[in-house]
Design a protein around this motif. Structure first.
Motif, PDB file in Angstrom:
ATOM      1  N   ASN A 153       0.817  -1.216   0.000  1.00 12.73           N
ATOM      2  CA  ASN A 153       0.000   0.000   0.000  1.00 12.73           C
ATOM      3  C   ASN A 153       0.849   1.264   0.000  1.00 12.73           C
ATOM      4  O   ASN A 153       0.494   2.248  -0.644  1.00 12.73           O
ATOM      5  CB  ASN A 153      -0.951   0.007   1.196  1.00 12.73           C
ATOM      6  N   ILE A 154       1.950   1.241   0.702  1.00 10.45           N
ATOM      7  CA  ILE A 154       2.821   2.422   0.691  1.00 10.45           C
ATOM      8  C   ILE A 154       3.437   2.598  -0.693  1.00 10.45           C
ATOM      9  O   ILE A 154       3.443   3.690  -1.255  1.00 10.45           O
ATOM     10  CB  ILE A 154       3.916   2.311   1.772  1.00 10.45           C
ATOM     11  N   LEU A 212      -1.044   4.343  -1.617  1.00  5.48           N
ATOM     12  CA  LEU A 212      -2.340   4.349  -0.943  1.00  5.48           C
ATOM     13  C   LEU A 212      -2.221   4.748   0.520  1.00  5.48           C
ATOM     14  O   LEU A 212      -3.213   5.078   1.160  1.00  5.48           O
ATOM     15  CB  LEU A 212      -2.984   2.956  -1.012  1.00  5.48           C
ATOM     16  N   LEU A 213      -1.012   4.684   1.018  1.00  3.21           N
ATOM     17  CA  LEU A 213      -0.801   4.895   2.449  1.00  3.21           C
ATOM     18  C   LEU A 213       0.537   5.616   2.605  1.00  3.21           C
ATOM     19  O   LEU A 213       1.524   5.185   2.014  1.00  3.21           O
ATOM     20  CB  LEU A 213      -0.727   3.508   3.098  1.00  3.21           C
ATOM     21  N   PRO A 214       0.576   6.711   3.361  1.00  3.90           N
ATOM     22  CA  PRO A 214       1.870   7.361   3.556  1.00  3.90           C
ATOM     23  C   PRO A 214       2.677   6.631   4.625  1.00  3.90           C
ATOM     24  O   PRO A 214       2.103   6.111   5.578  1.00  3.90           O
ATOM     25  CB  PRO A 214       1.488   8.766   4.031  1.00  3.90           C
ATOM     26  N   PRO A 215       3.988   6.581   4.460  1.00  5.20           N
ATOM     27  CA  PRO A 215       4.795   5.962   5.512  1.00  5.20           C
ATOM     28  C   PRO A 215       4.877   6.875   6.722  1.00  5.20           C
ATOM     29  O   PRO A 215       4.710   8.080   6.596  1.00  5.20           O
ATOM     30  CB  PRO A 215       6.167   5.805   4.856  1.00  5.20           C
ATOM     31  N   THR A 216       5.110   6.296   7.890  1.00  2.00           N
ATOM     32  CA  THR A 216       5.331   7.107   9.084  1.00  2.00           C
ATOM     33  C   THR A 216       6.717   7.738   9.008  1.00  2.00           C
ATOM     34  O   THR A 216       6.900   8.904   9.335  1.00  2.00           O
ATOM     35  CB  THR A 216       5.204   6.234  10.349  1.00  2.00           C
ATOM     36  N   SER A 217       7.691   6.954   8.548  1.00  2.00           N
ATOM     37  CA  SER A 217       9.010   7.516   8.287  1.00  2.00           C
ATOM     38  C   SER A 217       9.704   6.652   7.256  1.00  2.00           C
ATOM     39  O   SER A 217       9.230   5.582   6.896  1.00  2.00           O
ATOM     40  CB  SER A 217       9.828   7.598   9.584  1.00  2.00           C
ATOM     41  N   GLY A 218      10.838   7.140   6.775  1.00  2.00           N
ATOM     42  CA  GLY A 218      11.552   6.429   5.727  1.00  2.00           C
ATOM     43  C   GLY A 218      11.080   6.875   4.355  1.00  2.00           C
ATOM     44  O   GLY A 218      10.138   7.664   4.235  1.00  2.00           O
ATOM     45  N   THR A 219      11.750   6.388   3.321  1.00  2.51           N
ATOM     46  CA  THR A 219      11.398   6.813   1.973  1.00  2.51           C
ATOM     47  C   THR A 219      11.194   5.602   1.069  1.00  2.51           C
ATOM     48  O   THR A 219      11.716   4.521   1.330  1.00  2.51           O
ATOM     49  CB  THR A 219      12.508   7.668   1.349  1.00  2.51           C
ATOM     50  N   VAL A 258       5.569   9.652  -2.021  1.00  2.00           N
ATOM     51  CA  VAL A 258       4.775  10.672  -1.347  1.00  2.00           C
ATOM     52  C   VAL A 258       4.737  11.949  -2.185  1.00  2.00           C
ATOM     53  O   VAL A 258       3.671  12.454  -2.537  1.00  2.00           O
ATOM     54  CB  VAL A 258       5.324  10.966   0.064  1.00  2.00           C
ATOM     55  N   ALA A 259       5.925  12.445  -2.558  1.00  2.00           N
ATOM     56  CA  ALA A 259       5.996  13.720  -3.264  1.00  2.00           C
ATOM     57  C   ALA A 259       5.466  13.618  -4.699  1.00  2.00           C
ATOM     58  O   ALA A 259       4.893  14.568  -5.216  1.00  2.00           O
ATOM     59  CB  ALA A 259       7.434  14.236  -3.270  1.00  2.00           C
ATOM     60  N   ARG A 260       5.647  12.479  -5.332  1.00  2.00           N
ATOM     61  CA  ARG A 260       5.253  12.349  -6.745  1.00  2.00           C
ATOM     62  C   ARG A 260       4.188  11.274  -6.911  1.00  2.00           C
ATOM     63  O   ARG A 260       4.206  10.511  -7.882  1.00  2.00           O
ATOM     64  CB  ARG A 260       6.493  11.984  -7.578  1.00  2.00           C
ATOM     65  N   SER A 261       3.256  11.223  -5.966  1.00  2.00           N
ATOM     66  CA  SER A 261       2.326  10.094  -5.946  1.00  2.00           C
ATOM     67  C   SER A 261       1.564   9.930  -7.264  1.00  2.00           C
ATOM     68  O   SER A 261       1.384   8.832  -7.761  1.00  2.00           O
ATOM     69  CB  SER A 261       1.360  10.220  -4.772  1.00  2.00           C
TER      70      SER A 261
END
Ligand SMILES: Nc1ncnc2c1ncn2[C@@H]1O[C@H](COP(=O)(O)OP(=O)(O)O)[C@@H](O)[C@H]1O
Ligand SMILES: [Mg+2]
Lengths: 266, 317
Positions: B49-50, B54-61, B70-73
């Motif tokens: 999902n990340i 569909l789901l943002p990570p809590t941390s990490g890339t 995240v930035a270019r979803s």
């Protein structure tokens, strides 16, 4: 071999494709079509018979019948059901089928909501036209404000219903619970509909209900539609109905889009 | 070599205190299959999902096709196909309509969309059901359609979350054939599975997830050689021989497992020298054997030993 790779399309095309899809889904259910046409007729029969029996003709100017007074209100109130239903169906469908797939596609998810609301509104539009036509043909409705007045009343009613629909879509997008949506529906529908100027003049209501009716946005919508349809001086009612509607629409639309974009969790 | 098409760095996702993913770093080369192996709750779906935005990570890339998820979803979404654990198709539409809808939304013109739909229906053996509502499809047909719909835009990266769960054996084999075909066409596939056989069959690289962490990564052969040991299985002639062999081998410091009913003695061996030790012992003790098997560890053994270690570590931690 290495044929077309498609990476997405612009907003107008997304909206068009999605709206056609929603409409097709809607129309593919014959029961929806039949019920959509019947519902305003039933409302009109019930309200004219139930309230018409007690409405005091002395309250109306000469030549104005209760149906002339009632029909513009029903134009607004018939939309409450579809507005609530739009929220309920979004909650039901949000975590299955195409609505989940769209989340992993290069789409604006807000266009999905827009398309759904447009297709639901087209249904409300058809209902409203049925209402006006059958009112005139079967119930002796006279549009004292002329065709133009009726069309204007119809447009104001549609705008207000669209706003209400987005409010329920926003609730759905954030709350995501069928039970809560149902409760909100129950709690809001009847006051919205009846604690308003829709069926009797606000002045005839008991004191506390007058207060509720005065803050009920439906009152403004009904007043505006009524003034337009009956060819009365509109005063500030139309402006008030339109500005509050547009303001609420903007807020609800923004919140709905934000809420809907939040990830599904299961 | 080219850059990896999927790359994550210390990817972590916390759900109200639960670490569904814990500092997962992985790298998938273009055109390969990564098998994400793990039991229920290991974090497979969370990772998919990340990566599928569909789901943002809590941390990490995480990057897919070089793009940050995240930035270019949106750009990532234009390049991926996702077949989730639950079929994302419209029940009241036909298979054809589902495919055409997605094709049009991806920018295909009507005629192109229909052509692509026909092509996929044929490939997934759904042509005869093309115009039936999906509601009437069997579970296997629905899965195939779901996969077909994810492939409409010819994505570079395909995510399959437990694709064969709920499929009958024939459909499963058919699915494996399709995955292999996709890879020959240049796609990169990340699939999750609870089936060791599936990972072994399909994946170039296997990443074992347990409790949200990567506990091992490698080819199926590497995993076996790193973690598992080969074992010698001796089938002897008498119960007395079984006891004697077990005692003798234990005396040499070996771990021995016996099965009296079948008169077998098994012991893990590290290297050829260990095998020689066993042979010399049998010879000197004059114990005859009917059969001698040398077995490779199964992926099951690998998985069990890895996750058992992990569970122990968690208890201690
Ligand atoms: N939305 C969620 N809210 C709370 N916990 C979740 C959520 N999604 C997953 N989890 C938890 O995260 C862990 C990993 O789940 P998941 O990624 O679904 O595993 P898998 O797909 O390997 O079965 C599990 O412990 C699960 O309970
Ligand atoms: Mg899962």
């Amino acid at each position: 071999m290495n044929a077309e790779t498609w990476r997405g399309c612009g907003a107008p095309r997304q909206i068009a494709v999605l709206t056609v899809w929603c409409l097709r889904t809607l129309v593919s259910d014959r029961r929806v079509v039949v019920f959509s046409v019947l519902q305003p007729l039933i409302m009109l029969v019930l309200f004219t018979q139930v309230f018409g029996a007690v409405a005091n003709p002395a309250n109306f100017p000469p030549g104005v019948s209760y149906v002339d007074y009632l029909l513009p209100a029903v134009l607004v109130t018939t939309g409450i059901g579809p507005a609530v239903a739009a929220g309920a169906s979004l909650v039901r469908e949000m975590d299955r089928g195409a609505l989940t797939r769209f989340r992993a596609m290069p789409l604006g998810l807000h266009w999905v909501l827009l398309a759904r609301s447009l297709s639901d509104m087209s249904r409300v539009g058809v209902q409203s036209v049925v209402l006006l036509a059958s009112g005139a043909l079967l119930f002796g409705f006279t549009a004292h404000g002329g065709v133009l007045g009726s069309v204007a009343a119809l447009l104001v009613a549609l705008l207000v219903i669209w706003t209400l629909m987005w409010i329920f879509i926003a609730f759905a997008a954030w709350l995501r619970s069928p039970e809560i949506m149902q409760s909100i529906g129950f709690v809001l529908v009847f006051p919205l509909m009846f604690a308003s100027s829709a069926f009797v003049p606000v002045a005839n209501l008991p004191g506390w209900l007058q207060v509720v009716a005065t803050v009920n946005p439906m009152t403004y919508a009904v007043n505006a539609a009524r003034h337009l349809s009956m060819g009365e001086p509109v005063g500030t009612s139309v402006l008030l109905a339109i500005t509050t509607s547009v303001g609420l629409l903007a807020v609800a639309g923004f919140l709905a889009a934000r809420g809907f974009r939040r990830p599904l969790t299961r | 070599m080219t850059d990896p098409i999927i790359e994550t760095h210390d990817l972590t996702r916390v759900f109200d205190g639960v670490r569904a993913l814990d500092r997962v770093s992985l790298s998938v080369p273009r055109g390969t299959v990564l098998g994400l192996l793990g039991h229920n709750g290991a974090g497979k779906t969370t990772l998919v999902n990340i990566l599928a935005t569909l789901l943002p990570p809590t941390s990490g890339t995480a990057r897919v096709a070089g793009l940050d998820v995240v930035a270019r979803s949106r750009d990532v979404r234009a390049r991926i196909g996702l077949t989730g654990q639950f079929a994302a198709v419209e029940e009241q539409l036909s298979g054809m309509d589902n495919l055409v809808l997605v094709a049009k939304l991806l920018g295909a013109r009507s005629a192109q969309a229909r052509r692509r739909a026909d092509e996929l229906l044929e490939r997934f053996e759904l042509t005869s059901a093309a115009h039936r509502r999906v509601r009437t499809y069997s579970g296997g047909m629905r899965r195939r359609l779901d996969l077909a719909v994810s492939l409409v835009g010819r994505p570079d990266v395909i995510f399959l979350d437990e694709p064969s769960t709920g499929l009958d054996p024939a459909s499963r084999i058919e699915l494996w054939r399709i995955v292999a075909e996709l890879v020959t066409e240049g796609a990169t596939v990340l699939l999750t599975t609870q089936y060791l056989e599936e990972a072994d069959r399909l994946a170039d690289t296997i990443t074992v997830l347990a409790g949200g962490s990567v506990v091992a990564t490698g080819t199926s052969a590497e995993l076996k050689s790193v973690v598992g040991k080969r074992s010698v299985h001796l089938t002897l002639t008498t119960a007395a021989d079984v006891d004697a062999a077990a005692a003798g081998l234990r005396g040499l410091g070996m771990q021995v497992h016996t099965d009296a009913a079948r008169a077998t003695v098994s012991t893990p061996v590290d290297a050829a020298s260990d095998l020689a030790v066993v042979m010399r012992f049998l010879d000197e003790a004059r114990i005859e054997f009917k059969e001698l098997d040398l077995t490779e560890p199964t992926l099951d053994d690998v998985y069990l030993s890895l996750t058992a270690d992990r569970a122990k570590a968690e208890v201690r931690g």
